[in-house]
Enzyme design. Structure first.
Site, mmCIF file in Angstrom:
data_model
loop_
_atom_site.group_PDB
_atom_site.id
_atom_site.type_symbol
_atom_site.label_atom_id
_atom_site.label_comp_id
_atom_site.label_asym_id
_atom_site.label_seq_id
_atom_site.Cartn_x
_atom_site.Cartn_y
_atom_site.Cartn_z
ATOM 1 C CG ASP A 1 -2.083 0.886 1.144
ATOM 2 O OD1 ASP A 1 -2.432 1.311 0.021
ATOM 3 O OD2 ASP A 1 -2.688 1.165 2.190
ATOM 4 C CD GLU B 1 -3.689 3.632 -1.950
ATOM 5 O OE1 GLU B 1 -3.579 2.654 -1.223
ATOM 6 O OE2 GLU B 1 -3.143 4.726 -1.707
#
Length: 122
Positions: free
Chosen positions: A12, A69
């Protein structure tokens, strides 16, 4: 890799904070997630675009899926699609929600792309 596999390991916020190139060597990764900061600034800041290009190319060369994202606008989606990113998440599609609510959604988020038959987000 065209699609993010189930039971995958994702890094991430790639390119920020503690995520580094070192993790690409030492972790059994399947997915790189482009940080929202780079996605948000794709159309406003000249440095964000080449960083997104590099992350997508790096992931592709390593056989990893890429998730963008924080996709909030059709313009961001268009740039990412042109760069070869095929999996997206963000308010353009839906606000965060419990898993049960997600499973109740119709399969309306699959966007057909000429260059790929895979879904555009994960």
């Amino acid at each position: 890799m065209d699609r993010a596999p189930f039971n995958s390991v994702a890094l991430d916020d790639f390119g920020t904070g503690y995520s580094s190139l070192r993790y690409l060597q030492s972790l059994p990764l399947d997915i790189l997630k482009i940080n929202i900061a780079f996605v948000r600034d794709l159309n406003r800041e000249m440095q964000a675009h080449p960083i997104a290009v590099i992350i997508i190319a790096l992931a592709d060369s390593m056989g990893l899926a890429v998730v963008a994202e924080g996709v909030e606008t059709p313009a961001q989606l268009a740039v990412l699609a042109d760069l070869g990113c095929a999996i997206y998440q963000g308010y353009l599609f839906a606000a965060p929600m419990p898993l049960e609510a997600f499973h109740q959604l119709p399969n309306c988020f699959v966007i057909e792309q000429e260059s790929s038959s895979s879904p555009p987000f994960g």
